[in-house]
Design a protein around this motif. Structure first.
Motif, PDB file in Angstrom:
ATOM      1  N   ARG A   1       0.828  -1.208   0.000  1.00  0.00           N
ATOM      2  CA  ARG A   1       0.000   0.000   0.000  1.00  0.00           C
ATOM      3  C   ARG A   1       0.862   1.258   0.000  1.00  0.00           C
ATOM      4  NH1 ARG A   1      -4.537   2.481   0.142  1.00  0.00           N
ATOM      5  NH2 ARG A   1      -4.998   4.173   1.575  1.00  0.00           N
ATOM      6  N   THR A   2       2.010   1.223   0.666  1.00  0.00           N
ATOM      7  CA  THR A   2       2.872   2.408   0.687  1.00  0.00           C
ATOM      8  C   THR A   2       3.299   2.799  -0.726  1.00  0.00           C
ATOM      9  OG1 THR A   2       4.766   0.951   1.117  1.00  0.00           O
ATOM     10  CG2 THR A   2       3.728   2.018   3.018  1.00  0.00           C
TER      11      THR A   2
ATOM     12  N   VAL B   1       0.228   4.336  -2.607  1.00  0.00           N
ATOM     13  CA  VAL B   1      -0.036   5.712  -2.187  1.00  0.00           C
ATOM     14  C   VAL B   1       0.999   6.658  -2.800  1.00  0.00           C
ATOM     15  CG1 VAL B   1      -0.085   7.275  -0.214  1.00  0.00           C
ATOM     16  CG2 VAL B   1      -1.207   5.039  -0.066  1.00  0.00           C
ATOM     17  N   ARG B   2       2.268   6.254  -2.778  1.00  0.00           N
ATOM     18  CA  ARG B   2       3.335   7.104  -3.315  1.00  0.00           C
ATOM     19  C   ARG B   2       3.141   7.327  -4.817  1.00  0.00           C
ATOM     20  NH1 ARG B   2       7.132   4.917  -0.683  1.00  0.00           N
ATOM     21  NH2 ARG B   2       7.737   3.303  -2.171  1.00  0.00           N
TER      22      ARG B   2
ATOM     23  N   LEU C   1       0.357   6.927  -6.692  1.00  0.00           N
ATOM     24  CA  LEU C   1      -0.876   7.622  -7.042  1.00  0.00           C
ATOM     25  C   LEU C   1      -0.823   9.097  -6.630  1.00  0.00           C
ATOM     26  CD1 LEU C   1      -3.415   4.815  -6.120  1.00  0.00           C
ATOM     27  CD2 LEU C   1      -2.792   5.607  -8.411  1.00  0.00           C
ATOM     28  N   THR C   2      -0.117   9.390  -5.548  1.00  0.00           N
ATOM     29  CA  THR C   2       0.066  10.793  -5.165  1.00  0.00           C
ATOM     30  C   THR C   2       0.858  11.531  -6.242  1.00  0.00           C
ATOM     31  OG1 THR C   2       0.008  10.247  -2.808  1.00  0.00           O
ATOM     32  CG2 THR C   2       1.037  12.343  -3.432  1.00  0.00           C
TER      33      THR C   2
ATOM     34  N   GLY D   1      -8.009   6.020  -5.610  1.00  0.00           N
ATOM     35  CA  GLY D   1      -7.526   6.227  -4.253  1.00  0.00           C
ATOM     36  C   GLY D   1      -7.802   5.063  -3.336  1.00  0.00           C
ATOM     37  N   SER D   2      -8.735   4.193  -3.723  1.00  0.00           N
ATOM     38  CA  SER D   2      -9.065   3.035  -2.879  1.00  0.00           C
ATOM     39  C   SER D   2      -8.211   1.813  -3.202  1.00  0.00           C
ATOM     40  CB  SER D   2     -10.545   2.674  -3.048  1.00  0.00           C
ATOM     41  OG  SER D   2     -10.802   2.189  -4.364  1.00  0.00           O
TER      42      SER D   2
ATOM     43  N   ARG E   1      -6.639  -0.566  -0.479  1.00  0.00           N
ATOM     44  CA  ARG E   1      -7.263  -0.339   0.823  1.00  0.00           C
ATOM     45  C   ARG E   1      -7.622  -1.681   1.460  1.00  0.00           C
ATOM     46  NH1 ARG E   1     -11.890   3.744   0.323  1.00  0.00           N
ATOM     47  NH2 ARG E   1     -10.057   5.096   0.004  1.00  0.00           N
TER      48      ARG E   1
END
Length: 339
Positions: free
Chosen positions: A101-102, A105-106, A108-109, A122-123, A126
């Motif tokens: 997940r890290t 997130v990185r 997609l950010t 964003g999901s 999750r």
């Protein structure tokens, strides 16, 4: 300009992927789909793909999230192209499903910094959600609908390039291998200078470099954005247009069968193939490859000759014509080059 900095250890640890990587080809092909890039190389494929999408609601739905994550230009999330293992599409999709997940997130950010990212993206990853699994399923549907029918031709083009790189390495070592990447890159020891849309330095720091030949890569090489990942350089191979698909998508496959069509495409490359090489490339057992080659030889599509202990196979002129070779270009050859 991308400048890749080598140490002496890196020069001892240069590898070349022996087969096309399904996820790199998939990502590059999505970039080619909605543009006019490479009209000679990809025009037929693009027209056939759009026709398929217009009549295949499942494939059309699968493409929508891919278009969101894979822009024709700019940043593409690294998690979509996990480490190249040679395990094919199932292995690649399994790695993608298990992306930490890290990293999601990185990546997609970073994507959101350049373009809007929908809520569903964003999901991804999750806990308890299935968005990442759904994305992997969409990738699989897209591949089977728009790339799998062309895979023998793509594999042959990549195999021809691997043969070329192997000869460079055997004849002149790593310097000849890196020099052979011109005009896409220039070896200025200890730095490989690569045409690139932004200014960037990549320090290998002893990790080596994996060269990944790609059919759908166009005009210039590409690389992972995160310098902390295992370094790869994906570069375009020389190729003939995907005219093989004109026949292989339905007519030639109906005539010969998918396996026999793949065998014919494999022996129609720039260099003669042994039976074991054909079996490994197509993914069939050695006795099956021998049988299929025999049938093609009896039909006048393949010629075989003995050299020492090996029997080498090539496509005849008739075999080349069936594969769309009326122009005199064999699959995998030609002057057009691009990412």
């Amino acid at each position: 300009m991308l400048r890749i900095h080598f140490t002496s250890h890196d020069l001892q640890n240069i590898r070349v992927a022996r087969q096309p990587d399904p996820l790199w080809e998939l990502v590059c092909s999505v970039c080619r789909l909605d543009t006019g890039q490479g009209p000679l190389d990809f025009g037929h494929w693009r027209r056939a793909a759009r026709e398929r999408l217009s009549g295949d609601a499942v494939a059309s739905r699968a493409l929508r999230p891919l278009r969101t994550l894979i822009p024709a230009a700019g940043y593409i999330p690294d998690f979509l192209t996990p480490p190249v293992t040679g395990g094919g599409l199932p292995a690649g999709l399994d790695q993608l499903r298990h992306t930490p997940r890290t990293r999601l997130v990185r990546d997609l950010t970073r994507l959101a910094d350049s373009r809007p990212v929908p809520d569903w993206a964003g999901s991804l990853g999750r806990p308890g959600g299935d968005s990442l699994r759904s994305l992997a399923n969409a990738l699989g549907i897209y591949f089977r609908a728009l790339l799998e029918p062309y895979w023998p031709h793509i594999r042959t083009a990549v195999a021809n390039d691997v043969d070329l790189r192997s000869r460079d390495l055997l004849d002149g070592g790593t310097q000849a291998l890196l020099d052979g990447l011109r005009p896409l890159a220039r070896w200025n020891p200890p730095v490989l200078e690569v045409e690139y849309p932004i200014e960037r330095d990549l320090h290998l720091e002893g990790r080596g470099l994996l060269l990944v030949p790609s059919f759908f890569c166009w005009r210039r090489p590409t690389a992972l954005a995160d310098p902390g990942l295992d370094p790869v350089l994906v570069y375009p191979v020389g190729k003939a247009p995907l005219t093989v698909a004109r026949a292989a998508d339905d007519g030639l496959v109906r005539l010969l069968g998918r396996t026999r069509c793949a065998v014919l495409a494999e022996v129609a490359g720039r260099h003669a193939r042994t039976t074991s090489e054909v079996a490994a490339a197509v993914g069939i057992a050695l006795p099956s490859a021998s049988y299929q080659i025999g049938v093609l030889r009896d039909g006048g599509l393949v010629a075989s000759r003995r050299e020492g202990k090996c029997v080498l196979h090539t496509a005849t002129a008739l075999g080349q014509r069936l594969l769309g070779g009326d122009s005199g270009l064999r699959p995998g050859t030609g002057a057009a080059v691009g990412p």
